[in-house]
Design a protein around this motif. Sequence first.
Motif, PDB file in Angstrom:
ATOM      1  N   ALA A 350     131.939  85.054  84.114  1.00  0.00           N
ATOM      2  CA  ALA A 350     131.326  83.765  83.834  1.00  0.00           C
ATOM      3  C   ALA A 350     131.433  82.621  84.972  1.00  0.00           C
ATOM      4  N   TYR A 351     132.249  82.771  85.831  1.00  0.00           N
ATOM      5  CA  TYR A 351     132.383  81.987  87.023  1.00  0.00           C
ATOM      6  C   TYR A 351     131.128  82.291  88.021  1.00  0.00           C
ATOM      7  N   ARG A 352     130.625  83.412  87.850  1.00  0.00           N
ATOM      8  CA  ARG A 352     129.510  83.758  88.814  1.00  0.00           C
ATOM      9  C   ARG A 352     128.475  83.423  88.129  1.00  0.00           C
ATOM     10  N   ASP A 353     128.251  83.658  87.002  1.00  0.00           N
ATOM     11  CA  ASP A 353     126.912  83.038  86.226  1.00  0.00           C
ATOM     12  C   ASP A 353     126.919  81.554  86.285  1.00  0.00           C
ATOM     13  N   TYR A 354     127.804  80.858  86.304  1.00  0.00           N
ATOM     14  CA  TYR A 354     128.068  79.369  86.590  1.00  0.00           C
ATOM     15  C   TYR A 354     127.574  78.857  88.194  1.00  0.00           C
ATOM     16  N   LEU A 355     128.006  79.836  89.249  1.00  0.00           N
ATOM     17  CA  LEU A 355     127.723  79.609  90.392  1.00  0.00           C
ATOM     18  C   LEU A 355     126.174  79.830  90.726  1.00  0.00           C
ATOM     19  N   HIS A 356     125.712  80.886  89.996  1.00  0.00           N
ATOM     20  CA  HIS A 356     124.352  81.253  90.093  1.00  0.00           C
ATOM     21  C   HIS A 356     123.526  80.155  89.389  1.00  0.00           C
ATOM     22  N   GLU A 357     123.686  79.967  88.317  1.00  0.00           N
ATOM     23  CA  GLU A 357     122.827  78.826  87.403  1.00  0.00           C
ATOM     24  C   GLU A 357     123.124  77.457  88.292  1.00  0.00           C
ATOM     25  N   THR A 358     123.960  77.182  89.108  1.00  0.00           N
ATOM     26  CA  THR A 358     123.772  75.921  89.513  1.00  0.00           C
ATOM     27  C   THR A 358     123.547  76.138  91.204  1.00  0.00           C
ATOM     28  N   GLY A 359     123.069  76.875  91.321  1.00  0.00           N
ATOM     29  CA  GLY A 359     122.694  77.074  92.767  1.00  0.00           C
ATOM     30  C   GLY A 359     123.580  77.259  93.963  1.00  0.00           C
ATOM     31  N   LEU A 361     125.295  80.093  94.869  1.00  0.00           N
ATOM     32  CA  LEU A 361     125.950  81.344  95.140  1.00  0.00           C
ATOM     33  C   LEU A 361     124.911  82.072  96.061  1.00  0.00           C
ATOM     34  N   GLY A 362     123.617  81.522  96.038  1.00  0.00           N
ATOM     35  CA  GLY A 362     122.423  82.133  96.717  1.00  0.00           C
ATOM     36  C   GLY A 362     122.049  83.307  96.308  1.00  0.00           C
ATOM     37  N   GLU A 363     121.260  84.155  96.867  1.00  0.00           N
ATOM     38  CA  GLU A 363     120.268  85.383  96.475  1.00  0.00           C
ATOM     39  C   GLU A 363     121.352  86.604  96.253  1.00  0.00           C
ATOM     40  N   ALA A 364     120.967  87.385  95.522  1.00  0.00           N
ATOM     41  CA  ALA A 364     121.956  88.862  95.610  1.00  0.00           C
ATOM     42  C   ALA A 364     121.557  89.364  96.990  1.00  0.00           C
ATOM     43  N   LEU A 365     122.530  90.160  97.532  1.00  0.00           N
ATOM     44  CA  LEU A 365     122.196  91.207  98.676  1.00  0.00           C
ATOM     45  C   LEU A 365     121.354  92.222  98.531  1.00  0.00           C
ATOM     46  N   LEU A 574     129.892  78.704  99.524  1.00  0.00           N
ATOM     47  CA  LEU A 574     129.518  79.662  99.184  1.00  0.00           C
ATOM     48  C   LEU A 574     127.938  80.052  99.345  1.00  0.00           C
ATOM     49  N   GLY A 575     127.124  79.030  98.660  1.00  0.00           N
ATOM     50  CA  GLY A 575     125.854  78.960  98.916  1.00  0.00           C
ATOM     51  C   GLY A 575     125.072  78.951 100.223  1.00  0.00           C
ATOM     52  N   ASN A 576     125.790  78.524 101.188  1.00  0.00           N
ATOM     53  CA  ASN A 576     125.590  78.146 102.457  1.00  0.00           C
ATOM     54  C   ASN A 576     125.918  79.096 103.787  1.00  0.00           C
ATOM     55  N   SER A 577     126.646  80.097 103.425  1.00  0.00           N
ATOM     56  CA  SER A 577     127.364  81.043 104.479  1.00  0.00           C
ATOM     57  C   SER A 577     126.862  82.472 104.195  1.00  0.00           C
ATOM     58  N   ASP A 578     126.655  83.030 105.350  1.00  0.00           N
ATOM     59  CA  ASP A 578     126.083  84.378 105.343  1.00  0.00           C
ATOM     60  C   ASP A 578     127.216  85.563 105.154  1.00  0.00           C
ATOM     61  N   PRO A 609     128.975  88.579 101.517  1.00  0.00           N
ATOM     62  CA  PRO A 609     129.994  89.677 102.058  1.00  0.00           C
ATOM     63  C   PRO A 609     131.055  89.038 102.630  1.00  0.00           C
ATOM     64  N   TYR A 610     132.211  89.810 102.434  1.00  0.00           N
ATOM     65  CA  TYR A 610     133.578  89.145 102.753  1.00  0.00           C
ATOM     66  C   TYR A 610     134.356  90.143 103.469  1.00  0.00           C
ATOM     67  N   THR A 611     135.126  89.753 104.305  1.00  0.00           N
ATOM     68  CA  THR A 611     136.291  90.562 104.965  1.00  0.00           C
ATOM     69  C   THR A 611     137.807  90.030 104.782  1.00  0.00           C
TER      70      THR A 611
END
Length: 723
Positions: A350-359, A361-365, A574-578, A609-611
């Motif tokens: 649900a949090y992922r959906d929220y991030l995606h809906e509000t712009g 999260l960015g595009e899927a990899l 999140l939406g501004n980082s590679d 992506p994350y490490t």
Amino acid sequence: MLVLVLMLIMLVVKPWQQSTAETFAATGISDALPEKDPLYASAPWSPSPGQDGYAIAVENDHYALYVDPITTQIFVQDKGSGYRWNSNPTDEELAGETVKGQLLDNLQSPFVLTHVRTQGADQTVRESLNSKSPSMETTLIRQENGVQIDYWFSDKQLGFAIQYELTTDGLKVKVPAAGIREEGEHVMFTLDVLPHFGSAQASEDGYLFVPDGPGGLIRYDTTHANLSRGYTHQVYGKELTNAGNYNLLGMNRENIAYPVFGLKRGDQAFVAVMSKGEDSANVVALAPGQRSSFFNVYSSQIYREEYLYRMSRLATPSRAVQKRILDMDREVEYRFLSGVQASYVGMANAYRDYLHETGQLGEALQPVEHIPLYLKLMGGNYENAFGRVQYVATTTFDQATEIVERLQQQGIASLQTIFYGWQDQGDYNMGKRFPIEKSLGGESGAKSFVSAMKESGSGVMFHEDFLWVDSNSAFSGKTDAIRGIDGTAYYEEGWYLAKPKHTAASAANTIAKLKDVGVEGIHYSGLGEILVHDYEINGIRTREYTKTVYNGLLDYTRNEMGKASVERGNAYVLGNSDFIDRMPSTSSYDFMIDETVPFYPIALHGYVPYTFGEGNLRDDEDMEFLKAIEYGALPSFFVTHDDSRKLKNTPVRGLYSSRFDKWESRIIEEYKYFDSLSDLYSLRIVNHERLSDQRYVTTYEDGTRVMVDYAARSFKVEKGAAQ
């Protein structure tokens, strides 16, 4: 004479001020904040409650919102399941309650307002108000999708408004800044919003979810939670510039990286996202025996900070509360979950959906043939020796090229390199940076390195930190440093913390020069992990402002160079980082937390992506490797060509085992394990389960299951049907 000195200071400072302002303006980065929410403008609403005291306020296809006009308690009815989410425990649930007085009143109120005085000797004395306070007056206003309740406490000359609005997924709760009224000597300190919403009893099946590290559960059957003082931590960490928080800064815990909390009761649950003002709020979770007999979790909105100040250098510090309010809208969005989705996995979805809906999260990899290895290379840093500053090189650009080529020759097909310590004399003078350190090879060496990497298909980013500026530079603490709550420039062990505009301007100047070298991006320290207010004399620049500028800088970097990445990765970037480096992967070992779960990784996998920690700097090599496999992280190593002991007298800390030839075989071996999961790189995580105390399984959207066995120190993969 004094006037002449001041004029000289102004002549020195003013050109730098103009340069910062002009450079920032030239970037086109917007520092404008969104408009604040308005109050409802309709006529007062006089509801006609039913026998239970509640009147329906608004409804949509999924939910109905009811309000009691006397107590102002609310509940939301789920039309699909029939479940009722109450703002407060019911009379039946309160029958066995043992607390009395104000604690009992708080249990029956949809809010708890803590206030302080602005005058007199008792300015730090905190008192509380709730919906049962005798002086309270209320006005209800209804609009198409919500209801507003105005509260006014006549004896304190203090008031605020709460707006409840239904969404397709649940309930949105707003506290608009426009509704706050402070007309006497009493002012708002904190506001607990729906502190008992959905509160559960110890006999129920379920848990509280808190954003501890990657995610933390507080189970209702726990035997130790009530032995602690509760979980109360500020989103994105305590205010760094507040001297009153100094004793907290050294605590070994993970700051909250994402503004989320949740609650599960049987086959029903909610996840709450603090969508406005989250950076000035605490997440609070309490167990029976702390303030009531219930488990509850909520947001406590911070409107003023308490701090320490000194009348003189020799005086004992005194406590005070800031005069000016943190003037911003507050908003919490509750999303309701049922059945199999009523779990921490469902909350993360649900949090992922929220991030995606509000712009956010960015595009899927996109799918990849090979997993990228994030290879960090330390060029070196400075040391003071024999009364002079000298640079200590541990990896030249030629040596960096050799390291990468050796890895590629041994089968590492995808590499992202990040070069540290490239600046002239390292971080001795962070106002200077250029020319590129000559002992590493200078600008020509850097260009050759970048060119060789591009030819081999490996990207190159340079690491940089534009937040902290050392006192060796020409930086003006008076004009360009963040001001703490006590009004002074924030300064710590020889370093100033720069204002966001100065950070952005310095980065823009650096970007212009690194573009000529061919570097494809900047890996930023600070932007994704440190957030502060700037208590300027003419008004507070809040954390919201800081976030806005930092995100603008990340976008500017991507537009100019191609890539921008951050350390830690607080949710606002999140939406501004590679990619995110060193994302929180472990618990803070908070006494209340029963189990650590991969909430944040579930929400992000397939999008960012994350490490986790570098493979050569782990405390437990195998266990932390398996944790990265379980949580879907990517491989990362931080190496040098020479022995890291050369850096022992430099500011470099924590790089205690980094010599490449000692780690080369481990890097090759570990990469093969990670690369065997390359098909999962762009996929979402759809489930996570604990099979036993030492065995866990992570399931991806194509059906692939990755099972990790910590006892056997191994993992295995079951390919999904879609493979």
